[in-house]
Design a protein around this motif. Structure first.
Motif, short mmCIF file in Angstrom:
data_model
loop_
_atom_site.label_atom_id
_atom_site.label_comp_id
_atom_site.label_asym_id
_atom_site.label_seq_id
_atom_site.Cartn_x
_atom_site.Cartn_y
_atom_site.Cartn_z
N MET A 1 -76.16 50.72 24.39
CA MET A 1 -75.50 51.62 23.43
C MET A 1 -76.18 52.98 23.46
O MET A 1 -77.37 53.08 23.75
CB MET A 1 -75.50 51.01 22.02
CG MET A 1 -76.86 50.69 21.48
SD MET A 1 -76.87 49.64 20.00
CE MET A 1 -75.89 50.52 18.87
N SER A 2 -75.44 54.00 23.18
CA SER A 2 -75.97 55.36 23.18
C SER A 2 -76.75 55.63 21.90
O SER A 2 -76.49 55.03 20.86
CB SER A 2 -74.83 56.38 23.30
OG SER A 2 -74.14 56.19 24.51
N ASP A 3 -77.68 56.56 22.00
CA ASP A 3 -78.45 56.99 20.84
C ASP A 3 -77.49 57.54 19.78
O ASP A 3 -76.57 58.28 20.09
CB ASP A 3 -79.46 58.06 21.27
CG ASP A 3 -80.40 58.47 20.16
OD1 ASP A 3 -80.47 57.76 19.13
OD2 ASP A 3 -81.07 59.51 20.30
N GLY A 4 -77.71 57.17 18.54
CA GLY A 4 -76.87 57.65 17.46
C GLY A 4 -75.62 56.81 17.24
O GLY A 4 -74.79 57.15 16.39
N TYR A 5 -75.49 55.74 17.97
CA TYR A 5 -74.31 54.89 17.84
C TYR A 5 -74.69 53.52 17.29
O TYR A 5 -75.86 53.17 17.19
CB TYR A 5 -73.61 54.73 19.19
CG TYR A 5 -72.85 55.97 19.58
CD1 TYR A 5 -71.49 56.10 19.28
CD2 TYR A 5 -73.49 57.01 20.24
CE1 TYR A 5 -70.80 57.24 19.64
CE2 TYR A 5 -72.80 58.16 20.60
CZ TYR A 5 -71.45 58.27 20.29
OH TYR A 5 -70.77 59.40 20.63
N PHE A 6 -73.66 52.75 16.98
CA PHE A 6 -73.89 51.40 16.47
C PHE A 6 -72.84 50.48 17.05
O PHE A 6 -71.82 50.92 17.59
CB PHE A 6 -73.85 51.37 14.94
CG PHE A 6 -72.48 51.54 14.35
CD1 PHE A 6 -71.73 50.43 13.98
CD2 PHE A 6 -71.93 52.80 14.15
CE1 PHE A 6 -70.47 50.58 13.44
CE2 PHE A 6 -70.67 52.97 13.60
CZ PHE A 6 -69.94 51.85 13.25
N THR A 7 -73.12 49.20 16.96
CA THR A 7 -72.15 48.18 17.36
C THR A 7 -72.18 47.07 16.32
O THR A 7 -73.17 46.91 15.61
CB THR A 7 -72.47 47.63 18.77
OG1 THR A 7 -71.40 46.81 19.20
CG2 THR A 7 -73.77 46.85 18.80
N ARG A 8 -71.09 46.36 16.25
CA ARG A 8 -71.02 45.23 15.32
C ARG A 8 -70.39 44.05 16.04
O ARG A 8 -69.57 44.23 16.94
CB ARG A 8 -70.23 45.59 14.07
CG ARG A 8 -68.76 45.77 14.33
CD ARG A 8 -68.02 46.08 13.07
NE ARG A 8 -66.59 46.17 13.32
CZ ARG A 8 -65.72 46.52 12.42
NH1 ARG A 8 -66.12 46.85 11.21
NH2 ARG A 8 -64.45 46.56 12.70
N MET A 9 -70.82 42.86 15.63
CA MET A 9 -70.30 41.64 16.23
C MET A 9 -70.15 40.58 15.15
O MET A 9 -71.07 40.40 14.34
CB MET A 9 -71.26 41.11 17.29
CG MET A 9 -71.42 42.00 18.50
SD MET A 9 -72.70 41.39 19.61
CE MET A 9 -74.16 42.06 18.79
N GLU A 10 -69.02 39.91 15.16
CA GLU A 10 -68.85 38.76 14.28
C GLU A 10 -69.50 37.56 14.97
O GLU A 10 -69.38 37.41 16.18
CB GLU A 10 -67.37 38.49 14.01
CG GLU A 10 -67.15 37.43 12.96
CD GLU A 10 -65.71 37.36 12.47
OE1 GLU A 10 -65.44 36.47 11.66
OE2 GLU A 10 -64.88 38.18 12.90
N LEU A 11 -70.21 36.75 14.22
CA LEU A 11 -70.91 35.60 14.76
C LEU A 11 -70.26 34.30 14.29
O LEU A 11 -69.83 34.20 13.13
CB LEU A 11 -72.38 35.61 14.32
CG LEU A 11 -73.19 36.86 14.65
CD1 LEU A 11 -74.57 36.76 14.00
CD2 LEU A 11 -73.31 37.05 16.14
N THR A 12 -70.22 33.32 15.18
CA THR A 12 -69.78 31.99 14.76
C THR A 12 -70.90 31.36 13.92
O THR A 12 -72.04 31.83 13.94
CB THR A 12 -69.49 31.09 15.97
OG1 THR A 12 -70.73 30.87 16.68
CG2 THR A 12 -68.45 31.71 16.90
N ASN A 13 -70.57 30.28 13.24
CA ASN A 13 -71.61 29.58 12.46
C ASN A 13 -72.74 29.12 13.37
O ASN A 13 -73.92 29.19 13.00
CB ASN A 13 -71.01 28.40 11.71
CG ASN A 13 -70.14 28.84 10.55
OD1 ASN A 13 -70.26 29.95 10.04
ND2 ASN A 13 -69.24 27.96 10.13
N ALA A 14 -72.41 28.64 14.58
CA ALA A 14 -73.42 28.17 15.52
C ALA A 14 -74.31 29.33 15.99
O ALA A 14 -75.54 29.18 16.06
CB ALA A 14 -72.77 27.49 16.72
N GLN A 15 -73.71 30.47 16.32
CA GLN A 15 -74.49 31.63 16.75
C GLN A 15 -75.41 32.10 15.63
O GLN A 15 -76.58 32.41 15.87
CB GLN A 15 -73.57 32.79 17.16
CG GLN A 15 -72.82 32.57 18.44
CD GLN A 15 -71.74 33.62 18.63
OE1 GLN A 15 -71.07 34.05 17.70
NE2 GLN A 15 -71.59 34.04 19.89
#
Length: 128
Positions: free
Chosen positions: A50-64
């Motif tokens: 990811m680039s500086d100044g950016y963000f990411t999001r991820m939905e996780l399963t219950n197992a993850q």
């Protein structure tokens, strides 16, 4: 018959008093809290690009989610936060008010997720 009429107001008063006491301990205007974990790491140590100044999001399963929480030492960074405190976390990492509200709202709609934000060589994360 007269005795029953005199007792009814007393019973009603007693029931009203009991109901008042039962609800006296409830704080009806308190925000609900959510269990979240926060932390930081070096960008070089994570496997996400990811680039500086950016963000990411991820939905996780219950197992993850279970794997993530059990395989790391996150309990040191465990919090019970309100939505306002979650919003403040975003603001503290340079998110605009609009994006902070959007990401806070997204977190409220899912069971488990993670948001990772990069600032230079450091990434901050918020896990719910």
């Amino acid at each position: 018959m007269m005795k029953n009429k005199l007792r009814m107001p007393g019973l009603l008063a007693l029931a009203a008093a009991a109901a008042s006491l039962a609800f006296a301990g409830c704080k009806m205007d308190e925000e609900p809290t959510y269990t979240v974990w926060t932390g930081s790491a070096l960008y070089a140590d994570i496997s996400i690009t990811m680039s500086d100044g950016y963000f990411t999001r991820m939905e996780l399963t219950n197992a993850q989610f279970s794997e993530w929480v059990s395989s790391s030492e996150l309990n040191e960074y465990k919090h019970n936060w309100t939505e306002s405190q979650i919003y403040d976390w975003f603001i503290g990492r340079g998110f605009s008010s609009t994006i902070a509200n959007q990401e806070r709202a997204w977190l409220m709609t899912i069971n488990h997720g993670i948001i990772i934000s990069r600032s230079g060589s450091v990434v901050d994360f918020l896990l719910k």
